[in-house]
Design a protein around this motif. Structure first.
Motif, short mmCIF file in Angstrom:
data_model
loop_
_atom_site.label_atom_id
_atom_site.label_comp_id
_atom_site.label_asym_id
_atom_site.label_seq_id
_atom_site.Cartn_x
_atom_site.Cartn_y
_atom_site.Cartn_z
N PHE A 35 0.85 -1.20 0.00
CA PHE A 35 0.00 0.00 0.00
C PHE A 35 0.88 1.24 0.00
O PHE A 35 0.84 2.05 -0.92
N SER A 36 1.70 1.39 1.04
CA SER A 36 2.66 2.49 1.08
C SER A 36 3.60 2.29 2.26
O SER A 36 3.17 1.94 3.36
N SER A 37 4.87 2.58 2.03
CA SER A 37 5.86 2.50 3.10
C SER A 37 5.85 3.74 3.98
O SER A 37 6.55 3.80 4.99
N GLY A 38 5.06 4.76 3.59
CA GLY A 38 4.96 5.97 4.40
C GLY A 38 5.54 7.17 3.70
O GLY A 38 5.77 7.17 2.49
N HIS A 39 5.78 8.22 4.46
CA HIS A 39 6.33 9.46 3.93
C HIS A 39 7.71 9.20 3.36
O HIS A 39 8.55 8.58 3.99
N ASP A 40 7.96 9.70 2.16
CA ASP A 40 9.24 9.51 1.49
C ASP A 40 10.34 10.18 2.32
O ASP A 40 10.34 11.40 2.52
N LEU A 41 11.30 9.39 2.78
CA LEU A 41 12.37 9.92 3.62
C LEU A 41 13.25 10.92 2.87
O LEU A 41 13.88 11.79 3.49
N LYS A 42 13.26 10.84 1.54
CA LYS A 42 14.01 11.82 0.76
C LYS A 42 13.38 13.20 0.91
O LYS A 42 14.08 14.22 0.95
N ALA A 81 -9.91 2.40 2.59
CA ALA A 81 -8.49 2.17 2.33
C ALA A 81 -8.28 0.67 2.18
O ALA A 81 -8.54 -0.09 3.11
N ARG A 82 -7.84 0.25 1.00
CA ARG A 82 -7.55 -1.16 0.73
C ARG A 82 -6.04 -1.35 0.85
O ARG A 82 -5.28 -0.97 -0.02
N VAL A 83 -5.63 -1.92 1.98
CA VAL A 83 -4.22 -1.91 2.38
C VAL A 83 -3.62 -3.31 2.29
O VAL A 83 -4.18 -4.26 2.83
N HIS A 84 -2.48 -3.41 1.62
CA HIS A 84 -1.77 -4.69 1.58
C HIS A 84 -0.30 -4.49 1.94
O HIS A 84 0.30 -3.45 1.70
N CYS A 133 -9.58 7.67 5.79
CA CYS A 133 -10.70 7.00 5.13
C CYS A 133 -11.69 6.51 6.19
O CYS A 133 -11.35 6.35 7.36
N ASP A 134 -12.91 6.22 5.77
CA ASP A 134 -13.93 5.76 6.70
C ASP A 134 -13.65 4.36 7.22
O ASP A 134 -13.87 4.07 8.40
N LEU A 135 -13.17 3.49 6.33
CA LEU A 135 -12.94 2.09 6.67
C LEU A 135 -11.56 1.67 6.17
O LEU A 135 -11.07 2.20 5.17
N ILE A 136 -10.96 0.69 6.85
CA ILE A 136 -9.68 0.14 6.42
C ILE A 136 -9.82 -1.37 6.29
O ILE A 136 -10.15 -2.06 7.27
N PHE A 137 -9.60 -1.90 5.10
CA PHE A 137 -9.59 -3.33 4.83
C PHE A 137 -8.15 -3.73 4.52
O PHE A 137 -7.47 -3.06 3.74
N ILE A 138 -7.68 -4.83 5.11
CA ILE A 138 -6.31 -5.28 4.91
C ILE A 138 -6.29 -6.76 4.56
O ILE A 138 -7.30 -7.45 4.70
N ASP A 139 -5.11 -7.25 4.13
CA ASP A 139 -4.98 -8.70 3.95
C ASP A 139 -4.17 -9.30 5.10
O ASP A 139 -3.64 -8.57 5.95
N GLU A 140 -4.10 -10.60 5.12
CA GLU A 140 -3.49 -11.31 6.25
C GLU A 140 -2.00 -11.04 6.41
O GLU A 140 -1.44 -11.23 7.49
N ASP A 141 -1.33 -10.59 5.35
CA ASP A 141 0.10 -10.33 5.41
C ASP A 141 0.44 -8.88 5.77
O ASP A 141 1.61 -8.51 5.84
N THR A 142 -0.57 -8.06 5.99
CA THR A 142 -0.33 -6.63 6.20
C THR A 142 0.29 -6.36 7.57
O THR A 142 -0.07 -6.98 8.57
N ARG A 143 1.20 -5.40 7.59
CA ARG A 143 1.78 -4.90 8.82
C ARG A 143 1.59 -3.38 8.84
O ARG A 143 1.84 -2.70 7.85
N LEU A 144 1.14 -2.88 9.98
CA LEU A 144 0.91 -1.44 10.14
C LEU A 144 1.74 -0.93 11.30
O LEU A 144 2.02 -1.67 12.25
N ALA A 145 2.13 0.34 11.24
CA ALA A 145 2.92 0.90 12.33
C ALA A 145 2.94 2.42 12.28
O ALA A 145 2.79 3.01 11.21
#
Length: 246
Positions: free
Chosen positions: A59-66, A96-99, A113-125
């Motif tokens: 989905f996204s690794s986050g804010h671009d460190l550059k 938000a469809r997050v993988h 977003c109103d709702l967040i759907f993820i898959d079983e391999d997703t990691r959030l932090a």
């Protein structure tokens, strides 16, 4: 190449973060395109649901460190926050469809977003503290409203990765899907949403937003005063139902 792909089909708009070579790291250009897309969607009557997702491996690794290294964190912070506010204020339901990965700025984006759907391999932090940064895109407000203040503090202080099942258990996400069915499951849900009244969705989102944080009595009073009851398409929907019963 566009940093954000926009597709509209069957009253569903899909916004795809499109920097797969850097796991859709978020930079100023991404937010400029997101701002334009959200502004367009806000005035459209042919869209009943919005899906936000990422191309490629994550989905996204986050804010671009550059961006941060170049000083863009302080230069553009309010702009990005404003774009997230515009996303959160869309009148139609947003998912938000997050993988795979959803870290820090990406989590702030998903939380808008109103709702967040993820898959079983997703990691959030939330890794702000790992980099010596403080949230400027809404983390301190949206995260505790989802998971509670103590859990939000835990995630902020530890910067630890949260797996799919824990994310579901603490209320950080609404649905966990199999890796190979996340896209189809999200689309099926979005289609159910668009079958219902866009007018009702608009009213409910507005009241929920306006009463967030109010005491129960005050919130109830606001609903009683500001909810129209029968929305613009109510008579037509009831008439169609009665017709089909004959």
């Amino acid at each position: 190449m566009s940093n954000l792909l926009v597709e509209i089909s069957d009253r569903i708009a899909t916004l795809t973060l499109n920097r797969p070579e850097v796991m859709n790291a978020l930079n100023h250009d991404v937010f400029k395109e997101l701002e334009n897309a959200v502004a367009d969607l806000g005035s459209r009557e042919d869209v009943g649901c919005v899906i936000l997702c990422g191309a490629g491996r994550a989905f996204s690794s986050g804010h671009d460190l550059k961006d941060i290294d170049a000083g863009a964190e302080s230069e553009h912070a309010q702009f990005e926050a404003d774009v997230l506010e515009q996303l959160a204020s869309l009148p139609m339901p947003t998912i938000a469809r997050v993988h795979k990965y959803c870290f820090t700025g990406a989590l702030e984006l998903a939380l808008a977003c109103d709702l967040i759907f993820i898959d079983e391999d997703t990691r959030l932090a939330d890794t702000h503290s790992k980099w010596g940064l403080s949230p400027v895109w809404g983390m301190t407000q949206r995260l505790p409203r989802r998971v509670g203040a103590a859990r939000a503090k835990d995630l902020m202080f530890s910067a630890r990765l949260v797996g799919a099942q824990e994310a579901l258990a603490i209320g950080l996400v609404e649905k966990v899907c199999a890796v190979d069915s996340l896209e189809d499951d999200t689309l099926a849900y979005a289609r159910e949403v668009t079958e219902n009244s866009a007018h009702t969705h608009r009213v409910c989102k507005d009241i929920l937003d306006k009463t967030d944080g109010m005491p129960l009595g005050q919130g109830l009073s606001y609903e009683y005063t500001n909810s129209p009851g029968a929305c613009d398409d109510a008579q037509e929907r009831v008439a169609n139902f009665m017709k089909n019963q004959k």
